[in-house]
Write an enzyme that holds these catalytic residues in place. Structure first.
Site, mmCIF file in Angstrom:
data_model
loop_
_atom_site.group_PDB
_atom_site.id
_atom_site.type_symbol
_atom_site.label_atom_id
_atom_site.label_comp_id
_atom_site.label_asym_id
_atom_site.label_seq_id
_atom_site.Cartn_x
_atom_site.Cartn_y
_atom_site.Cartn_z
ATOM 1 N N ASP A 80 5.174 0.964 -12.380
ATOM 2 C CA ASP A 80 6.254 0.661 -13.332
ATOM 3 C C ASP A 80 5.764 0.315 -14.738
ATOM 4 O O ASP A 80 6.525 0.372 -15.692
ATOM 5 C CB ASP A 80 7.112 -0.499 -12.801
ATOM 6 N N HIS A 81 4.499 -0.043 -14.881
ATOM 7 C CA HIS A 81 4.006 -0.478 -16.203
ATOM 8 C C HIS A 81 3.528 0.698 -17.046
ATOM 9 O O HIS A 81 3.931 0.870 -18.183
ATOM 10 C CB HIS A 81 2.853 -1.471 -16.039
ATOM 11 N N ASP B 248 1.288 -9.955 -10.260
ATOM 12 C CA ASP B 248 2.092 -9.977 -11.472
ATOM 13 C C ASP B 248 2.724 -11.360 -11.553
ATOM 14 O O ASP B 248 3.218 -11.878 -10.549
ATOM 15 C CB ASP B 248 3.175 -8.888 -11.421
ATOM 16 N N ARG C 94 9.321 -12.654 -22.269
ATOM 17 C CA ARG C 94 8.181 -13.066 -23.098
ATOM 18 C C ARG C 94 8.307 -12.487 -24.499
ATOM 19 O O ARG C 94 8.650 -11.315 -24.651
ATOM 20 C CB ARG C 94 6.865 -12.564 -22.488
ATOM 21 N N SER D 253 0.460 -13.819 -18.287
ATOM 22 C CA SER D 253 0.250 -12.790 -17.274
ATOM 23 C C SER D 253 -0.781 -13.169 -16.210
ATOM 24 O O SER D 253 -1.639 -14.027 -16.414
ATOM 25 C CB SER D 253 -0.214 -11.531 -17.997
ATOM 26 N N ARG E 222 -2.885 -10.871 -15.349
ATOM 27 C CA ARG E 222 -3.902 -9.813 -15.500
ATOM 28 C C ARG E 222 -5.314 -10.378 -15.401
ATOM 29 O O ARG E 222 -5.717 -11.234 -16.202
ATOM 30 C CB ARG E 222 -3.697 -9.055 -16.821
HETATM 31 C C1 MIC Z 1 3.469 -9.179 -18.120
HETATM 32 O O1 MIC Z 1 4.683 -9.324 -18.066
HETATM 33 O O2 MIC Z 1 2.735 -9.767 -18.932
HETATM 34 C C2 MIC Z 1 2.807 -8.232 -17.131
HETATM 35 C C3 MIC Z 1 2.346 -7.055 -17.890
HETATM 36 O O3 MIC Z 1 3.747 -7.806 -16.179
HETATM 37 C C4 MIC Z 1 1.674 -8.983 -16.451
HETATM 38 C C5 MIC Z 1 0.856 -8.158 -15.556
HETATM 39 C C6 MIC Z 1 -0.164 -7.342 -16.262
HETATM 40 O O4 MIC Z 1 -0.704 -7.756 -17.282
HETATM 41 O O5 MIC Z 1 -0.426 -6.245 -15.763
HETATM 42 C C7 MIC Z 1 2.118 -10.217 -15.661
HETATM 43 O O6 MIC Z 1 3.180 -10.743 -15.889
HETATM 44 O O7 MIC Z 1 1.363 -10.705 -14.823
HETATM 45 FE FE1 SF4 Z 2 7.208 -5.590 -16.399
HETATM 46 FE FE2 SF4 Z 2 5.980 -7.929 -16.818
HETATM 47 FE FE3 SF4 Z 2 7.947 -7.104 -18.416
HETATM 48 FE FE4 SF4 Z 2 8.502 -7.833 -15.969
HETATM 49 S S1 SF4 Z 2 7.686 -9.129 -17.574
HETATM 50 S S2 SF4 Z 2 9.291 -6.034 -17.009
HETATM 51 S S3 SF4 Z 2 6.732 -7.116 -14.850
HETATM 52 S S4 SF4 Z 2 5.945 -6.153 -18.161
#
Ligand code: MIC
Ligand code: SF4
Length: 647
Positions: A63-64, A118, A378, A536, A538
């Protein structure tokens, strides 16, 4: 009776004793990965050399990384699909939706434990599930049947009274909590909802609240499982998974936050933090350039039906663009069938893919200095892909009003709140969720050139000398600062040498080259303020610095998942015993830390950091690392440790 969280955690306890602050190991029923963290997680799983996953259910979602500007993303998708097929994992294909929305609709079950690579995994807490965000390696170990470790959390009861007034939504509930406790107020805690107000909230609304609870730093958030949960499961034709989990009592909680839903008003999180919350009314009249509706926080069928109803018969402002990403293919299909999609398109909305999209800077970027109003969770600096843009977080209702009027305005200006008819049945089509193979041996893993092998992990030496202070940053540094995402960088998630070139890109572009230079002469250290690494899950925010030769990170305090990730990759997480020492230390200072292994092994919590440049000493502590975490650091990271200990 005890709190729900305590009940579920105790039912799953396999190591340690349930005592606040003490480490416990819990059995994990479900795992979830998404593609941006998943490739690493599966490389790590492969390194464990197991035949298949040992969980009740493991799900992999793409999905990313769905922009596919070249071969990298599709290669990763192929890799993930083949891994899932081989190792017993369900695979949600690109286009099927955002991992948390898909999981909520098709897989989540009350009373179960879930960890996901995630940070918004707590979305499933809206279903009465203990759902925790973790680094990919922790998820890989859980897929192998290993326990997941957390510090026994404090349980904060959030008592909801009354009911939401018209145009005030679940998003405003979580924004109100963020307004009160901020982006570190939930650290070390689970937010558990109870009280008569919960009966007024549907499962998707509850999930909006638990999803964005991640922004408080909480370990997770959870709602009870009741008749409302049951009817959501019934709609999804999964009623057999329903169990009742009654709410807790006031006495079950360490602390209570009381919220009267009836007295809430629409709220907004201003740039650049989800904790920077003000009443919407403070912004009335401010021009809006762009509106984006979607993300795992606000893309459910309920959200989309409201958005469609509000847009029906209207046109968006000439000065504002509107993008909508429905959370899943199920949501999108129903919208199409019910005519809601036509209402959105007729109003002038651009329909984006059912994926993370603009939330992680994958397309639909704002204009320079643009004001972008988003229903996301975010708004960290730079995350939209445009550093000069201002990102504001709101409910879908407020977002529609901004799109229609071209400015922040009271959503009541859209007229009476629409009466939407929520369907009593929907078509369930899981054809985009692929089942694993019955004979794993027949499946070959497909690896494109974007999948670089894992780096070597070396054990922690006793002394680290001549390490250079490579950067000194303030409070609340996010993982988006440390390891940014977005269209240029996100496709490099499977390629550590390449992605490492972008560490701290928005903060200090020369960081990677300085770090590599220092690596030749002893390595580097990062100095941080409070809540270092918020956001995140990550693990690249730890792995890439490790690759650049970072040996330790010394801060005032850490965010939970990032600290776990540092430990998992053998980087020493240290906190200042005396926060004033933070002021003394300067970029480029040379530091020595002696006797690390001895201190770790002797369970000593203190260590001296000697500043060679200034000839002074700082007392630091290991941030209360458990015995297990100490062993992991000594071994040079969790992968080596896990292989050595057979899970
Ligand atoms: C986010 O919302 O920051 C992400 C991208 O979903 C991350 C995961 C990632 O960095 O791949 C998260 O929330 O953990
Ligand atoms: Fe995707 Fe992270 Fe955004 Fe949720 S917060 S939609 S998991 S990038």
């Amino acid at each position: 009776m005890t709190s729900i969280a305590e009940r579920i955690l105790k039912e799953h306890l396999i190591e340690g004793t349930y005592e606040k602050g003490k480490e416990i190991g819990i059995r994990i029923d479900h795992t979830l990965t998404q593609d941006a963290t998943g490739t690493m997680a599966y490389l790590q799983f492969e390194a464990m050399k197991l035949e298949k996953v040992r969980t009740e259910l493991s799900v992999s979602v793409v999905d990313h990384n769905t922009l596919q500007t070249d071969f990298k993303n599709p290669d990763d998708h192929r890799y993930l699909q083949s891994v899932a097929k081989k190792y017993g994992i369900k695979f949600s294909r690109p286009g099927n939706g955002i991992c948390h929305q898909v999981f909520l609709e098709r897989f989540s079950a009350p009373g179960k434990t879930l960890i996901g690579s995630d940070s918004h995994t707590p979305t499933a807490g809206g279903m009465g599930q203990i759902a925790i965000g973790a680094g990919g390696l922790d998820v890989a170990v859980a897929m192998g049947g290993g326990p997941f470790y957390i510090k026994t959390p404090k349980i904060i009861g959030v008592k909801l009274l009354g009911s939401l007034p018209s145009y005030v939504t679940a998003k405003d509930v979580i924004l109100e909590i963020l307004r009160r406790i901020g982006v570190k107020g939930g650290v070390g805690s689970i937010l558990e909802y109870f009280g008569p107000g919960i009966k007024t909230l549907s499962v998707p609304e509850r999930a909006t609240i638990t999803n964005m609870g991640a922004e408080t730093g909480a370990t997770t958030s959870i709602f009870p499982s009741d008749e409302i949960t049951r009817s959501f499961l019934k709609l999804q034709k999964r009623e057999d998974l329903w169990i009742e989990i009654p709410e807790g009592l006031e006495k079950d909680y360490d602390e209570i936050i009381e919220i009267n839903l009836s007295s809430l008003e629409p709220l907004v999180a201003k740039p650049h933090s989800p904790g920077n919350v003000v009443p919407l009314s403070e912004l009335y009249g401010k021009k809006v350039d762009q509106v984006a509706i979607g993300s795992c926080t606000n893309s459910s069928l309920k959200d989309m039906l409201i958005v469609a109803a509000l847009l029906k018969g209207r046109k968006i402002s000439n000065e504002t663009v509107l993008g909508i990403s429905p959370g899943s293919r199920q949501v999108l299909a129903y919208l199409a069938q019910s005519g809601g999609l036509t209402d959105m398109i007729s109003a002038g909305a651009r329909i984006l893919e059912s994926a993370c999209g603009p939330c992680i800077g994958m397309g639909f970027a704002p204009n320079s200095n643009g004001v972008s109003v988003r229903t996301f969770n975010r708004n960290f600096f730079g995350r939209s892909g445009v550093d000069s843009a201002e990102i504001y977080l709101v409910s879908p209702e407020v977002a529609v009003a901004a799109a229609v009027f071209g400015e922040f305005t009271d959503p009541k200006n859209l007229g009476d709140y629409p009466n939407i008819t929520f369907p009593s049945t929907i078509e369930i089509d899981d054809s985009m969720i692929l089942e694993p193979a019955s004979d794993p041996k027949e499946v070959e893993i497909i690896r494109g050139p974007n999948i670089a092998p894992l780096p070597d992990f070396s054990p922690m030496p006793d002394n680290i000398t001549n390490i250079r202070v490579l950067i000194k940053v303030e409070d609340d540094i996010t993982t988006d600062h440390i390891m940014p995402a977005g269209a240029e960088i996100l496709p490099l998630r499977s390629n550590l040498p390449e992605i490492s070139k972008y560490v701290f890109k928005q903060v200090d572009e020369d960081f990677p080259s300085r770090a590599l230079e220092a690596k030749e002469n002893g390595g580097g250290i990062i100095i941080g303020g409070d809540n270092y690494g918020q956001g995140s899950s990550r693990e690249h925010a730890a792995l890439a610095p490790m690759y650049l030769g970072i040996k330790a990170v010394l801060t005032k305090s850490f965010a939970r998942i990032h600290k776990d990730n540092l430990v998992n990759f053998g980087i020493l997480p240290l906190t200042f015993l005396n926060p004033r020492d933070f002021d003394q230390i300067k970029p480029n200072d040379i530091l020595n830390i002696m006797g690390i292994r001895r201190a770790l092994m002797s369970n000593n919590n203190k260590i001296i950091v000697h500043n060679v440049t200034q000839n002074s000493d700082y007392e630091a502590n290991f941030d209360f690392l458990s015995k297990r975490e100490r062993e992991i650091i000594i071994a040079g990271g969790k992968l080596t440790h896990t292989v050595q200990h057979n899970l």
